[in-house]
Enzyme design. Structure first.
Site, PDB file in Angstrom:
ATOM      1  N   GLU A   1      -0.179  -2.097  -5.806  1.00 46.60           N
ATOM      2  CA  GLU A   1      -1.525  -1.770  -5.306  1.00 46.60           C
ATOM      3  C   GLU A   1      -1.946  -0.384  -5.781  1.00 46.60           C
ATOM      4  OE1 GLU A   1      -1.907  -2.607  -1.117  1.00 46.60           O
ATOM      5  OE2 GLU A   1      -1.155  -4.625  -1.379  1.00 46.60           O
ATOM      6  N   TYR A   2      -2.717  -0.319  -6.848  1.00 41.10           N
ATOM      7  CA  TYR A   2      -3.155  -1.379  -7.762  1.00 41.10           C
ATOM      8  C   TYR A   2      -3.070  -0.821  -9.172  1.00 41.10           C
ATOM      9  CZ  TYR A   2      -5.358  -2.550  -3.321  1.00 41.10           C
ATOM     10  OH  TYR A   2      -5.584  -2.781  -1.988  1.00 41.10           O
TER      11      TYR A   2
ATOM     12  N   TRP B   1       0.815  -1.213   0.000  1.00 37.16           N
ATOM     13  CA  TRP B   1       0.000   0.000   0.000  1.00 37.16           C
ATOM     14  C   TRP B   1       0.853   1.270   0.000  1.00 37.16           C
ATOM     15  CZ3 TRP B   1      -4.947   0.983  -0.964  1.00 37.16           C
ATOM     16  CH2 TRP B   1      -5.441   2.234  -0.599  1.00 37.16           C
ATOM     17  N   ASN B   2       1.871   1.314   0.868  1.00 36.81           N
ATOM     18  CA  ASN B   2       2.621   2.560   1.041  1.00 36.81           C
ATOM     19  C   ASN B   2       3.472   2.940  -0.166  1.00 36.81           C
ATOM     20  OD1 ASN B   2       1.524   2.882   3.574  1.00 36.81           O
ATOM     21  ND2 ASN B   2       3.237   1.875   4.611  1.00 36.81           N
TER      22      ASN B   2
END
Ligand SMILES: *[C@@H]1O[C@H](CO)[C@@H](O)[C@H](O)[C@H]1NC(C)=O
Ligand SMILES: *[C@@H]1O[C@H](CO)[C@@H](O)[C@H](O)[C@H]1NC(C)=O
Length: 382
Positions: free
Chosen positions: A148-149, A107-108
């Site tokens: 992502e993503y 995510w990060n």
């Protein structure tokens, strides 16, 4: 190369070993969050806390992408100086059938860098070549691609097509060395249609790790279940209908809960109003997120008087303004049995560092062990 590798393993492990001995009926995939080394007290998790006997594949998270489109360490102190990479890959001396792979993304890392890297064949190839060198240098068995993503969070509409091309290039580059390619995918059905080409994935990806949790986001203004089996069944069905063979799909379960602050302590059902994300856990220190052992600590505190409800093969608990959605051994067992019944490729857990790895509330790694119990009951070899 394969033969040489086997001889090396044989010599180092001192046991008779062949690829056939490592054939298994289902995968048990363990994600490891390397930043757990920065947690305090009972939260502190190092590679020494890992039990490799409970995993067929341990995935080290995360490596990152440089602006030169090459893979690199995001934390050289933990990965290299503290020997995170070496400790993990070193487990194979004792567990020759274990695969240790490296995840890039998360995510990060965001999406835009990946979108740019995947945009041309030249940069895709530069990436794939850097991955090959990096994996071989550190002794990993494969790459887990966790962009992502594609197509979202600042990506391009063309990301879907570019991602498929990227998977092909990476696979062609690393497979000759016996390295595997896996990828983690989210539950959003809109992304399944735009960002992922399930038919290409069926051909080039060894396993797809379905992140079957966060069905309700931490930013939700109403309470919701993180991993309800009814919704998971729909997601799994969509992937299979899109062309991914069931035995390539690995079902993820969360060893963390999501918590919320209720608007009104009297309204504590699913779908009731939320004021904000819940208070951070004492050890994981992230709003709206609790490690399994933090959930257990809250539930077992008599002063908090939490009540728990089992619904849709998952759980929630409430007390005062606190509301938590989480997994238990029972709900994980049900999900594992569902995966067995559907002949899925295996089970995955995010993440072993948020499990009850110290066994503070019973056996060590209760959720991972729940998966193993079910596989054993079904006479499946892992
Ligand atoms: C690697 O193992 C050593 C002990 O052999 C340990 O001290 C160190 O913390 C481990 N590294 C990580 C990142 O867990
Ligand atoms: C939550 O947000 C949606 C729109 O995003 C809105 O329609 C709904 O009324 C809100 N619910 C509550 C309980 O605030």
């Amino acid at each position: 190369m394969k033969l040489v590798l086997e001889i090396v393993l044989l010599a180092s492990a001192g046991v008779v070993y062949s690829a056939d001995d490592c054939k298994r009926d289902m995968e048990v995939v363990c994600y490891y969050g390397s930043w757990s080394i920065y947690r305090n007290d009972i939260g502190l998790f190092t590679t020494e806390d890992i039990d490799p006997s409970l995993c067929t594949n341990i995935i080290y998270t995360f490596a990152g992408l440089g602006l030169d489109s090459k893979i690199g360490s995001l934390d050289p102190w933990a990965d290299v100086e503290k020997r995170g990479f070496a400790n993990l890959t070193g487990f194979k001396e004792q567990y020759p059938c274990l695969r240790t792979t490296l995840a890039i993304g998360g995510w990060n890392e965001g999406s835009i860098k990946y979108s740019v890297m995947a945009y041309t064949e030249e940069s895709r190839k530069a990436f794939a070549d850097s991955v090959l060198r990096f994996l071989v240098y550190y002794g990993f068995d494969g790459l887990d691609l966790d962009w992502e993503y594609p197509t979202s969070r600042g990506g391009l509409p063309d990301d879907g097509k570019n991602f498929a091309a990227l998977l092909k290039t990476v696979k062609e580059t690393i497979a000759p060395w016996g390295l595997t390619l896996t990828t983690a995918v989210p539950i959003d059905v809109s992304l399944l249609n735009t960002a992922y080409d399930a038919k290409v994935m069926a051909e080039v990806v060894d396993y797809v790790h379905l992140m079957a949790y966060d069905y309700v986001p931490s930013t939700s203004n109403v309470t919701g279940l993180s991993a309800p089996l009814s919704a998971i069944k729909v997601t799994v069905g969509n992937w299979i209908a899109a062309g991914l063979p069931a035995n390539k799909l690995v079902l993820g379960v969360p060893s963390y809960g999501r918590n919320y602050v209720l608007k009104d302590s009297e309204d504590h059902d699913v779908g009731d109003p939320v004021l904000k994300a819940g208070e951070p856990g004492l050890y994981t220190a992230e709003e709206g997120f609790l490690a399994y052992y933090e959930v257990m600590e809250i539930l077992s505190d008599p002063f908090l008087g939490m009540r728990s409800v089992h619904v849709d093969d998952t759980n929630y608990a409430y007390g005062n303004e606190e509301w938590i959605t989480y997994e238990t051994e029972t709900s994980v067992r049900t999900k594992a049995q569902y995966a067995v019944d559907q002949k899925l490729g295996g089970m995955m857990i995010w993440s072993i560092d948020t499990e009850d790895f110290l066994g503070l509330y019973g056996t060590k790694f209760p959720l991972l062990n729940a998966i193993h119990e079910v596989l054993k009951q079904n006479k499946l070899k892992v």
